[in-house]
Design an enzyme around this catalytic site. Structure first.
Site, mmCIF file in Angstrom:
data_model
loop_
_atom_site.group_PDB
_atom_site.id
_atom_site.type_symbol
_atom_site.label_atom_id
_atom_site.label_comp_id
_atom_site.label_asym_id
_atom_site.label_seq_id
_atom_site.Cartn_x
_atom_site.Cartn_y
_atom_site.Cartn_z
ATOM 1 N N CYS A 337 0.848 -1.071 -0.081
ATOM 2 C CA CYS A 337 0.178 -0.040 -0.136
ATOM 3 C C CYS A 337 0.874 1.217 -0.088
ATOM 4 C CB CYS A 337 -0.798 -0.634 1.326
ATOM 5 S SG CYS A 337 -1.048 -1.181 2.229
ATOM 6 N N ARG A 366 6.595 -10.893 5.698
ATOM 7 C CA ARG A 366 5.864 -11.198 7.318
ATOM 8 C C ARG A 366 7.054 -12.051 7.753
ATOM 9 N NH1 ARG A 366 -0.234 -9.457 5.278
ATOM 10 N NH2 ARG A 366 0.357 -8.210 3.950
ATOM 11 N N GLN A 384 1.178 -11.297 -3.200
ATOM 12 C CA GLN A 384 0.037 -10.429 -3.585
ATOM 13 C C GLN A 384 -0.272 -10.548 -4.531
ATOM 14 O OE1 GLN A 384 -0.840 -7.704 -0.376
ATOM 15 N NE2 GLN A 384 -2.231 -9.530 0.932
ATOM 16 N N ASP A 386 -2.122 -7.264 -5.661
ATOM 17 C CA ASP A 386 -2.320 -6.692 -4.354
ATOM 18 C C ASP A 386 -2.892 -5.483 -5.092
ATOM 19 O OD1 ASP A 386 -2.745 -5.191 -2.309
ATOM 20 O OD2 ASP A 386 -0.770 -5.283 -1.726
ATOM 21 N N HIS A 388 -4.544 -1.635 -5.506
ATOM 22 C CA HIS A 388 -5.069 -0.516 -4.429
ATOM 23 C C HIS A 388 -5.955 0.620 -5.101
ATOM 24 C CE1 HIS A 388 -2.231 -1.650 -1.323
ATOM 25 N NE2 HIS A 388 -2.767 -1.626 -1.081
ATOM 26 N N LYS A 467 -15.299 -3.936 5.552
ATOM 27 C CA LYS A 467 -14.502 -4.483 4.052
ATOM 28 C C LYS A 467 -15.728 -5.668 3.840
ATOM 29 C CE LYS A 467 -11.414 -7.469 7.110
ATOM 30 N NZ LYS A 467 -11.132 -8.723 7.341
ATOM 31 N N HIS A 513 -8.602 -1.160 -0.565
ATOM 32 C CA HIS A 513 -7.279 -2.220 -1.176
ATOM 33 C C HIS A 513 -8.208 -3.174 -1.734
ATOM 34 C CE1 HIS A 513 -5.177 0.149 1.951
ATOM 35 N NE2 HIS A 513 -5.775 0.641 2.160
#
Length: 640
Positions: A337, A366, A384, A386, A388, A467, A513
């Site tokens: 992000c 992580r 991911q 991922d 945005h 979410k 997200h």
RNA sequence: GCUCUGAUAGCUCAGUGGUAGAGCGCGUCCUUGGUAAGGACGAGGUCGCGGGUUCAAACCCCGCUCAGAGCUCCA
């Protein structure tokens, strides 16, 4: 004194007049002896109660039998008590903790000096059969708090729990045979009601789930009303073991782990094909409406301070030593992000450009607890899909609809069934209640407009916004949380993000997200288990195994491989060993197509095609037809 | 991270305080095969790593590493 009459309403609408204090067991008996015999518990005004509990007000009542799924937790809770009864008999020194029913069965926690062994479990299981045979009644008693203190004077864990009650509160206890427990119930009538059960495992568990408290020993088990259900459940466990992606990953040669990098997979050539195919699929679907960017893997702590990760997430970040300063002031990125926000902020954006969708498939790190690592589903290094989305507030509904369709389409491509959950504000959160009211209303309205069904999970939202979570159910009915759509009003503030509106003034965008696969690693684990390793042709690392009947036909078989490879099909030749052996090998490796070439095929340029799992049923076709068939299966991503 | 359990050949696993075992896989040779295992021979192990006990440790003890189950379900 005249007996007061109660109005008892049955599910079919019939109303019975019964005296005050009638038990639901008596109601069942009144309806009929068959029901009285089958009755296990009852739902009285929406609450599950035991059959012996007196009814004290007019009630709608439903008698539960072994046909009602609501009756299972009652049986299982009783099974937990029967387990504790047995443990207390064989290990009198064991202090009892809690013993509830859970989704798949029940557990009971004990404080003991020596942990339980598998032999202990077997002994407890045998003793439970004795306790059930003794058919002890489950007796419900109500006592005062001080009476309860006396009753549980030898049970320190129960005493601790007891102190949380108000002094004048009525405490419910249940007794069966020699065993007494602090418990609100309800229970089945007697221990004889437990027939089909199994103790499944034992493991440590913290007292009250608190890692600062002592570790208790937890015994897990399951119980069912019917033998068939128990057998089915145990069969499902076996099936899950058979499909375990860790096992199939090794057997099919897809990925490995090595102690020198815990939690980070090594992808083998076959596994890499699988991974790349999935990645390519994701890229293809995102080519038109998304903008892929690559960003650095490592950032100084200034960025993480701005994003809030340094304060809230540092324990999970791999910090990197800067040799010049001698400080750990950099970190590998655990999320994408902030880098997307930075890129957004690097240019001035017009309202006309929005929504802008930035996608990154980079590697993330992580630092998960070592004990939490598990195969590909919980790793320390992963990627991911991922995204945005930066958008105007008035675009939320349309965008959520777009993203929801996109995500559901992805799962459908793999034959995965999905469920949608709407998660609202959690206890720990940032932002005002007005902001949350607004965000939840926006998101819910957007979700409504998609027309898909959803469940609401109160309090399950992210700390920065509500979410939508997407869960898929695999082929053996297990549920996995994968995709997510999260509304974020906070990051635009933190990063000072703006766009220029039609009024020529700066405005704050909203961020969504979005992830679809969750992580590629986890998604692949789910695919492996979903397909039990038998991937559809388009995903299979090896799509065709070509074999000649004998070496005389190797040349012809080799030519077929060349034709297939030229057509973009992943095909290999296997000419050693007997044909039967090679067929077996290809079946075990779950290769979708076996192509056999012998004298007959070599002479007229055909091929004998055997499909995985279809046994001897084969089809002889021209080589061109075979290539077309494969191309069709692959380009349509056929699941059959 | 914590509790428990485990770690022996590439894989699955047996085994014992005193010379290391099987099946599969792998290699070589024979066999030249028509749809789920043809045959013979062979290579391959510091028994996870480091300490300790012992005449002797792969086995017993301690530490570490990695892996597995669990650590949300609340009388």
């Amino acid at each position: 004194m005249s007996t007061e009459q109660l109005k008892i309403t049955l599910p079919n609408g019939d109303v019975l007049q019964m005296p005050l204090g009638t038990t639901s067991g008596e109601v069942a008996a009144h309806i009929g002896p068959g029901l009285a015999k089958a009755a296990l518990a009852a739902v009285v005004n929406g609450e599950t109660v035991g059959l012996m509990e007196p009814i004290v007000e007019d009630a709608e009542i439903r008698i539960l039998t072994d046909r009602d799924s609501d009756a299972l937790p009652v049986l299982r809770h009783s099974a937990a008590h029967i387990l504790a009864t047995s443990v207390r008999e064989l290990r009198p020194e064991a202090a009892i903790g809690f013993g509830p029913a859970i989704d798949d069965g029940f557990y009971y926690d004990f404080e003991v000096d020596e942990p339980f062994t598998p032999e202990d479990l077997e002994a407890f299981e045998r003793k439970m059969i004795d306790v059930a045979a003794a058919d002890q009644m489950f007796e419900r008693r109500q006592v005062s708090k001080s009476e309860a203190r006396d009753l549980f004077s030898d049970d320190p864990l129960k005493l601790e729990r007891l102190e949380e009650f108000e002094d004048d509160e009525v405490i419910t206890v249940y007794a069966n045979g020699p065993f007494l427990d602090l418990c609100k119930g309800p229970h089945i009538k007697s221990t004889g009601g437990l027939k089909y059960f199994k103790l499944t495992s034992a493991a440590g568990a913290y007292w009250r789930g608190d890692e600062k408290r002592q570790m208790l020993q937890r015994i897990y088990g399951t119980a069912f009303h019917r033998k068939n259900d128990l057998e089915e459940h145990l069969h499902r466990l076996e099936e899950a073991k058979r499909r375990d992606h860790r096992r199939l990953g090794r057997e099919l040669g897809l990925f490995q782990f090595h102690p020198v990098s815990p939690g980070a997979p090594f992808w083998t050539p076959r596994g890499t094909i699988l991974y790349n195919t999935l990645e390519q699929f994701v890229r293809t679907r995102q080519r038109e409406d998304f903008l892929e960017v690559r960003t650095p893997l490592m950032y100084t702590k200034e960025l993480w301070e701005q994003s809030g990760h340094w304060g809230k997430y540092r324990e999970n970040m791999f910090l990197v030593l800067d040799n010049e300063s001698g400080e750990h002031n950099m970190s590998l990125k655990p999320m994408n992000c902030p880098s997307h926000h930075l890129y957004y902020a690097s240019e001035t954006h017009s309202y006309r450009e929005l929504p802008l969708r930035f996608v990154t498939l980079d590697v993330l790190h992580r630092n998960e607890l070592s004990g939490a690592l598990s195969g590909l589903t919980r790793v320390r290094q992963f990627a991911q899909d991922d995204c945005h989305v930066y958008l105007r507030e008035d675009q939320i509904a349309e965008e959520v609809q777009f993203l929801t369709d996109f995500i559901l389409g992805h799962y459908a491509a793999f034959g995965l069934e999905s469920r949608v959950k709407f998660a609202t504000r959690p206890e720990q959160r940032i932002g005002s209640d007005e902001q949350w009211d607004h965000a939840e209303a926006e998101l819910r309205q957007a979700l409504e407009s998609t027309g898909c069904e959803y469940d609401v999970e109160e309090g399950d939202g992210a700390f920065y916004g509500p979410k939508i979570d997407f869960h898929v159910t695999d082929s053996i009915g297990r549920s996995w949380q994968l995709g997510t759509i999260q509304l974020d009003y906070s990051a635009p503030e933190r990063f000072g993000l703006e766009y220029v509106g039609s009024d020529n003034k700066p405005h704050r965008p909203v961020i969504i997200h979005r992830a679809v696969c969750g992580s590629f690693e986890r998604f692949i684990a789910i695919l492996i288990e979903h397909y039990a390793g038998a991937f559809p042709t388009w995903l299979a690392p090896e799509q065709v195994r070509v074999m000649s009947v004998g070496q005389d036909w190797d040349e012809s078989a080799h030519q077929l491989v060349e034709v297939l490879v030229k057509a973009g099909i992943r095909a290999t030749l296997q000419s050693r060993e007997t044909l039967g052996y090679r067929i077996r090998e290809a079946e075990l490796h779950k290769i979708p197509y076996m192509a056999v070439v012998g004298e007959r095929e070599a002479l007229d340029s055909t091929v004998a095609v055997r499909e995985r799992g279809k046994g001897k049923k084969q089809e002889v076709m021209s080589r061109d037809s075979f290539v077309s068939l494969l191309k069709e299966k692959i380009s349509t991503r056929s699941l059959t």
